[in-house]
Design an enzyme around this catalytic site. Structure first.
Site, PDB file in Angstrom:
ATOM      1  N   PHE A  21       3.583   5.515  -6.367  1.00  0.00           N
ATOM      2  CA  PHE A  21       4.432   5.110  -5.423  1.00  0.00           C
ATOM      3  C   PHE A  21       6.016   4.790  -6.202  1.00  0.00           C
ATOM      4  CE2 PHE A  21       5.054   1.459  -2.133  1.00  0.00           C
ATOM      5  CZ  PHE A  21       5.979   2.313  -1.558  1.00  0.00           C
ATOM      6  N   ILE A  22       5.903   3.638  -6.447  1.00  0.00           N
ATOM      7  CA  ILE A  22       7.374   3.164  -7.012  1.00  0.00           C
ATOM      8  C   ILE A  22       8.019   3.998  -7.823  1.00  0.00           C
ATOM      9  CG2 ILE A  22       8.707   1.264  -7.901  1.00  0.00           C
ATOM     10  CD1 ILE A  22       6.458  -0.599  -6.465  1.00  0.00           C
ATOM     11  N   ASP A  43       2.678   9.474 -17.291  1.00  0.00           N
ATOM     12  CA  ASP A  43       1.786   9.015 -16.466  1.00  0.00           C
ATOM     13  C   ASP A  43       0.407   9.871 -16.631  1.00  0.00           C
ATOM     14  OD1 ASP A  43       2.073   8.046 -13.171  1.00  0.00           O
ATOM     15  OD2 ASP A  43       0.032   8.931 -13.650  1.00  0.00           O
ATOM     16  N   TYR A 160      -6.235  -8.817 -11.782  1.00  0.00           N
ATOM     17  CA  TYR A 160      -4.965  -7.953 -11.824  1.00  0.00           C
ATOM     18  C   TYR A 160      -3.775  -8.932 -11.784  1.00  0.00           C
ATOM     19  CZ  TYR A 160      -1.197  -5.591  -9.288  1.00  0.00           C
ATOM     20  OH  TYR A 160       0.319  -5.283  -9.005  1.00  0.00           O
ATOM     21  N   LYS A 164      -0.912  -9.555 -14.989  1.00  0.00           N
ATOM     22  CA  LYS A 164       0.647  -9.637 -14.540  1.00  0.00           C
ATOM     23  C   LYS A 164       1.168 -10.770 -14.973  1.00  0.00           C
ATOM     24  CE  LYS A 164       1.064  -5.496 -12.574  1.00  0.00           C
ATOM     25  NZ  LYS A 164       1.989  -4.370 -13.074  1.00  0.00           N
ATOM     26  N   VAL A 191       4.963  -3.811  -1.096  1.00  0.00           N
ATOM     27  CA  VAL A 191       5.958  -2.824  -0.756  1.00  0.00           C
ATOM     28  C   VAL A 191       5.204  -1.573   0.180  1.00  0.00           C
ATOM     29  CG1 VAL A 191       7.490  -1.183  -2.049  1.00  0.00           C
ATOM     30  CG2 VAL A 191       6.562  -3.419  -3.256  1.00  0.00           C
ATOM     31  N   LYS A 199      -2.233   6.460  -2.500  1.00  0.00           N
ATOM     32  CA  LYS A 199      -2.710   5.141  -2.878  1.00  0.00           C
ATOM     33  C   LYS A 199      -4.083   4.808  -2.019  1.00  0.00           C
ATOM     34  CE  LYS A 199      -0.479   1.554  -4.446  1.00  0.00           C
ATOM     35  NZ  LYS A 199       0.419   0.279  -4.561  1.00  0.00           N
ATOM     36  N   SER A 225      -4.865 -12.222  12.578  1.00  0.00           N
ATOM     37  CA  SER A 225      -3.810 -11.443  11.687  1.00  0.00           C
ATOM     38  C   SER A 225      -2.512 -11.941  12.263  1.00  0.00           C
ATOM     39  CB  SER A 225      -3.940  -9.982  12.079  1.00  0.00           C
ATOM     40  OG  SER A 225      -4.881  -9.541  10.931  1.00  0.00           O
ATOM     41  N   ARG A 230       2.842 -12.022   5.224  1.00  0.00           N
ATOM     42  CA  ARG A 230       3.179 -11.624   4.050  1.00  0.00           C
ATOM     43  C   ARG A 230       4.724 -11.058   4.005  1.00  0.00           C
ATOM     44  NH1 ARG A 230      -1.326  -8.882   1.235  1.00  0.00           N
ATOM     45  NH2 ARG A 230      -2.803 -10.497   1.276  1.00  0.00           N
ATOM     46  N   TYR A 291      -7.898 -14.359  -0.581  1.00  0.00           N
ATOM     47  CA  TYR A 291      -6.943 -13.523   0.027  1.00  0.00           C
ATOM     48  C   TYR A 291      -5.658 -14.288   0.214  1.00  0.00           C
ATOM     49  CZ  TYR A 291      -5.693  -9.933   3.644  1.00  0.00           C
ATOM     50  OH  TYR A 291      -4.984  -9.107   4.211  1.00  0.00           O
TER      51      TYR A 291
HETATM   52  N1  NAD Z   1       2.907  -1.511  -4.400  1.00  0.00           N
HETATM   53  C1  NAD Z   1       3.201  -2.601  -4.402  1.00  0.00           C
HETATM   54  O1  NAD Z   1       3.100  -3.330  -3.355  1.00  0.00           O
HETATM   55  C2  NAD Z   1       3.280  -3.544  -5.566  1.00  0.00           C
HETATM   56  C3  NAD Z   1       3.425  -4.869  -5.535  1.00  0.00           C
HETATM   57  C4  NAD Z   1       3.358  -5.584  -6.843  1.00  0.00           C
HETATM   58  C5  NAD Z   1       3.298  -4.984  -7.894  1.00  0.00           C
HETATM   59  N2  NAD Z   1       3.243  -3.605  -7.957  1.00  0.00           N
HETATM   60  C6  NAD Z   1       3.304  -2.860  -9.403  1.00  0.00           C
HETATM   61  O2  NAD Z   1       4.254  -1.862  -9.325  1.00  0.00           O
HETATM   62  C7  NAD Z   1       3.787  -0.916 -10.375  1.00  0.00           C
HETATM   63  C8  NAD Z   1       3.799   0.240  -9.482  1.00  0.00           C
HETATM   64  O3  NAD Z   1       3.025   0.219  -8.358  1.00  0.00           O
HETATM   65  P1  NAD Z   1       2.635   1.541  -7.525  1.00  0.00           P
HETATM   66  O4  NAD Z   1       2.717   0.888  -5.903  1.00  0.00           O
HETATM   67  O5  NAD Z   1       3.769   2.617  -7.498  1.00  0.00           O
HETATM   68  O6  NAD Z   1       1.155   1.811  -7.910  1.00  0.00           O
HETATM   69  P2  NAD Z   1       0.592   3.528  -8.142  1.00  0.00           P
HETATM   70  O7  NAD Z   1      -0.709   3.013  -8.249  1.00  0.00           O
HETATM   71  O8  NAD Z   1       1.018   4.246  -6.986  1.00  0.00           O
HETATM   72  O9  NAD Z   1       1.418   3.781  -9.532  1.00  0.00           O
HETATM   73  C9  NAD Z   1       0.924   3.469 -10.754  1.00  0.00           C
HETATM   74  C10 NAD Z   1       0.986   4.463 -11.382  1.00  0.00           C
HETATM   75  O10 NAD Z   1       0.514   4.356 -13.056  1.00  0.00           O
HETATM   76  C11 NAD Z   1      -0.260   5.311 -13.283  1.00  0.00           C
HETATM   77  N3  NAD Z   1      -1.388   4.976 -14.201  1.00  0.00           N
HETATM   78  C12 NAD Z   1      -2.305   4.056 -13.870  1.00  0.00           C
HETATM   79  N4  NAD Z   1      -2.901   3.730 -15.110  1.00  0.00           N
HETATM   80  C13 NAD Z   1      -2.485   4.315 -15.955  1.00  0.00           C
HETATM   81  C14 NAD Z   1      -2.716   4.542 -17.508  1.00  0.00           C
HETATM   82  N5  NAD Z   1      -3.715   4.121 -18.123  1.00  0.00           N
HETATM   83  N6  NAD Z   1      -1.786   5.235 -18.221  1.00  0.00           N
HETATM   84  C15 NAD Z   1      -0.840   6.159 -17.548  1.00  0.00           C
HETATM   85  N7  NAD Z   1      -0.599   5.977 -16.345  1.00  0.00           N
HETATM   86  C16 NAD Z   1      -1.186   5.010 -15.631  1.00  0.00           C
HETATM   87  C17 NAD Z   1      -1.041   6.040 -12.047  1.00  0.00           C
HETATM   88  O11 NAD Z   1      -1.405   7.470 -12.277  1.00  0.00           O
HETATM   89  C18 NAD Z   1       0.069   5.782 -11.104  1.00  0.00           C
HETATM   90  O12 NAD Z   1       0.784   7.057 -11.071  1.00  0.00           O
HETATM   91  C19 NAD Z   1       2.450  -1.229 -10.658  1.00  0.00           C
HETATM   92  O13 NAD Z   1       2.521  -1.979 -12.196  1.00  0.00           O
HETATM   93  C20 NAD Z   1       2.147  -2.193  -9.833  1.00  0.00           C
HETATM   94  O14 NAD Z   1       1.191  -2.925 -10.328  1.00  0.00           O
HETATM   95  C21 NAD Z   1       3.475  -2.879  -6.953  1.00  0.00           C
END
Ligand code: NAD
Length: 334
Positions: A21-22, A43, A160, A164, A191, A199, A225, A230, A291
């Site tokens: 995603f991000i 990735d 998790y 972090k 996000v 996802k 709710s 959040r 939660y």
């Molecule tokens: N989306 C949110 O709301 C949110 C909030 C807090 C933190 N985060 C953090 O931001 C980052 C991105 O989140 P996101 O929402 O894009 O998640 P996402 O799951 O869409 O993206 C994570 C990516 O990492 C890759 N990945 C996972 N394990 C892997 C591995 N062992 N080797 C190589 N690639 C691997 C996945 O294929 C995926 O493309 C993450 O670190 C997540 O923990 C996201």
């Protein structure tokens, strides 16, 4: 929008987790605004493997990257041979997003190995390349600490969030021991936005409720709710934070939220208003322990040190996202 005076053209940029995603949004940001930047995505992409909670082990999907013209390396951050492929390139910026992003994976060993052990490799690579490292931390580090959540007051309540939190402690130590390094952690809150679709059950409630409503169903929410709040932040503001983090006043870990908590009921209500329907709401008991019932980022230090200035309200973000939510409505998850 360009958020920085830095010219990223001719810079070499690594985005781990770039099929997610991000990461994919970051890749397209650089491609659009800095077409002469050299972007490398690392990735593992999704396999069919699942965790015991039934969710896929990786949510990365090639469809997030259709139209991306940079380099892509399919590799696992747990595999030293895969990581070694990155040694052929010297990077100016490393955006480390790859992680187990699923907060409901309770196998502590795999979460810690994936999220924490690999982090040492990226810190060493940053040091060797004299690069800037921006990595994804999370609001999950706070657990149920009272709002507003502030850096330095954490109490993670799942593996998790703990992983972090540990990454943040390691980053602080590296930055302390290597004063020339630039290492910035970003604690993303909830996000939402385009390219989160794959996802699935871990995507935001904005898209999940949007699709329920488009199916003609009443949005399904946990009981009470309207009292579960959040800090929801639109992806564009998360991109802003990542770009501004390339020129920090200081190293550190920074909250990335709006500072304005909203309820899950608000999401359902805004969606129904925007879609011009009134299907009511269906409530069911919340099955989850630990939660987070109220998150609100204290973004004072993010404003001061990153010049981070979120611009999207929940309403603005949902409005900007709705065309994509509608487009995806009939696309089966695969
Ligand atoms: N989306 C949110 O709301 C949110 C909030 C807090 C933190 N985060 C953090 O931001 C980052 C991105 O989140 P996101 O929402 O894009 O998640 P996402 O799951 O869409 O993206 C994570 C990516 O990492 C890759 N990945 C996972 N394990 C892997 C591995 N062992 N080797 C190589 N690639 C691997 C996945 O294929 C995926 O493309 C993450 O670190 C997540 O923990 C996201």
């Amino acid at each position: 929008m360009k958020y920085s005076k830095t010219n990223f053209d001719n810079k070499t940029i690594l985005i781990t987790g770039g099929a997610g995603f991000i990461g994919s949004n970051l890749a397209f940001y650089f491609q659009e605004y800095y077409p002469d930047s050299k972007i490398v995505i690392f990735d593992c992409f999704r396999s069919e493997a699942k965790f015991s909670n039934g969710n896929l082990k990786s949510f990365g999907h090639y469809k997030n990257l259709i139209g991306f013209t940079g380099d892509i390396i399919c590799g696992n951050i747990n595999n030293p041979d895969d990581l070694a492929l990155l040694n052929q390139t010297k990077f100016d910026y490393i955006f480390h997003q790859a992680a187990i992003s699923d907060t409901r994976v309770y196998d502590q060993e795999i979460v810690m190995k994936t999220n924490v052990n690999s982090f040492f490799w990226f810190l060493e690579k940053t040091k060797k390349d004299n690069a800037t490292l921006i990595y994804a931390s999370s609001a999950a580090t706070y657990g149920s600490m009272t709002s507003p959540q502030k850096i330095g007051f954490e109490n993670p309540e799942n593996p998790y969030g703990y992983s972090k939190y540990v990454m943040d402690q390691i980053a602080y130590r590296y930055a302390r021991e290597n004063p020339d390094m630039q290492v910035i952690g970003l604690r993303f809150f909830n996000v939402f936005g385009p390219r989160e679709y794959f996802k699935a059950k871990t995507s935001s409630m904005v898209i999940q409720l949007g699709h329920q409503i488009l199916n003609g169903q009443a949005p399904r929410l946990f009981e009470n709710s309207d009292a579960i709040l959040r800090d929801f932040i639109f992806i564009e503001d998360v991109i802003q934070a990542n770009i501004k983090a390339c020129n920090p006043k200081t190293n550190g870990v920074f909250n990335v939220g709006t500072g304005l908590p909203r309820s899950f009921q608000d999401i359902a209500d805004i969606l129904q208003i925007e879609l011009g329907v009134d299907l009511g709401t269906e409530y069911f008991p919340n099955p989850f322990k630990g939660y987070q019932t109220h998150t609100q980022a204290d973004i004072t230090s993010s404003r001061e040190n990153l010049n981070f200035n979120p611009t999207f309200s929940l309403e603005d973000g949902i409005r900007a996202y709705l065309p994509e939510i509608k487009r995806l409505h009939n696309e089966p998850l695969e």
